[in-house]
Design an enzyme around this catalytic site. Structure first.
Site, short mmCIF file in Angstrom:
data_model
loop_
_atom_site.label_atom_id
_atom_site.label_comp_id
_atom_site.label_asym_id
_atom_site.label_seq_id
_atom_site.Cartn_x
_atom_site.Cartn_y
_atom_site.Cartn_z
N HIS A 190 0.82 -1.21 0.00
CA HIS A 190 0.00 0.00 0.00
C HIS A 190 0.86 1.27 0.00
CE1 HIS A 190 1.07 0.85 4.18
NE2 HIS A 190 0.93 -0.45 4.41
N GLU A 227 -2.11 -7.07 7.46
CA GLU A 227 -0.74 -7.02 7.98
C GLU A 227 -0.59 -7.89 9.22
OE1 GLU A 227 2.22 -7.01 7.61
OE2 GLU A 227 2.94 -4.95 7.43
#
Length: 219
Positions: A15, A88
């Site tokens: 990202h 994550e």
């Protein structure tokens, strides 16, 4: 027919920048937003990756990844498919702390975490656990996407997740997982499957930490 006709290409895109990245703050699974720079990075990566003619875009459901994936999808006819297995690493008690705060409260622990794939932050996940949780995403795609050979699938996720998934796909011994270092925001990894079967995908690492540079006039 191209000699690459049967090869499955997998791109793993990190990202764009968040405020927490800029402040060296541990995000883990806390749901943070992209900065303006992060949004520009996502658009720049999208312009670079749209040429890959992906057949699917699958993203972590955390906003920073999903928004990055959406910037790519805007250039295609594809929808972004969210998958929480691409979140994550859960960093437990470290989430929300800066690197300096973690080092002060847990001396030496962050270094151990970087060098040992079995190390688990307090109330968090080890790198091995992250790899094990995300690997089924790719295994399912191998079975379900009969149109994958000769084409590309893009997963949009997070630095720790991408390193763990890559190590798991390559079946690296746990002691060797730390050879895969950190990824810059909106950098990507490319792997390709050359194996004889879905059960023996034969993954190879083609590219690590590639990026499309944001033009200086927009910084």
């Amino acid at each position: 027919m191209s000699k690459y006709a049967g090869v499955r290409t997998l791109i793993l895109l990190r990202h764009g920048q968040t405020e927490w990245n800029a402040a060296d703050r541990m995000q883990g699974q806390i749901d943070t937003d992209l900065t303006e720079l992060g949004r520009r990075q996502a658009k720049e990566a999208a312009r670079e990756l749209v040429s890959r003619n992906a057949i699917a875009i699958i993203s972590s459901d955390l906003r920073r990844a999903f928004e990055t994936a959406s910037a790519l999808a805007d250039h295609t006819s594809l929808d972004v498919v969210p998958d929480p297995r691409l979140r994550e690493t859960a960093l437990g008690d470290w989430e929300g702390l800066t690197h300096l705060e973690v080092d002060a409260d847990y001396p030496g622990a962050r270094k151990a975490w970087r060098l040992d794939a079995t190390f688990r932050p307090p109330n968090g996940e080890s790198k091995l656990e992250v790899g094990a949780r995300s690997l089924p995403v790719v295994r399912e795609l191998l079975v379900e996407r009969q149109d994958w050979p000769g084409r590309t699938i893009i997963l949009v996720a997070h630095g720790g997740l991408i390193a763990g998934l890559t190590a798991a796909l390559l079946d690296l011994p746990p002691a060797n997982w730390p050879v895969l270092g950190g990824l810059a925001n909106t950098s990507w990894v490319q792997l390709s499957s050359h194996g004889p079967s879905i059960d023996q995908p034969g993954w190879r690492l083609d590219v690590w930490n590639a990026s499309a540079k944001v033009a200086p006039d927009v910084l």
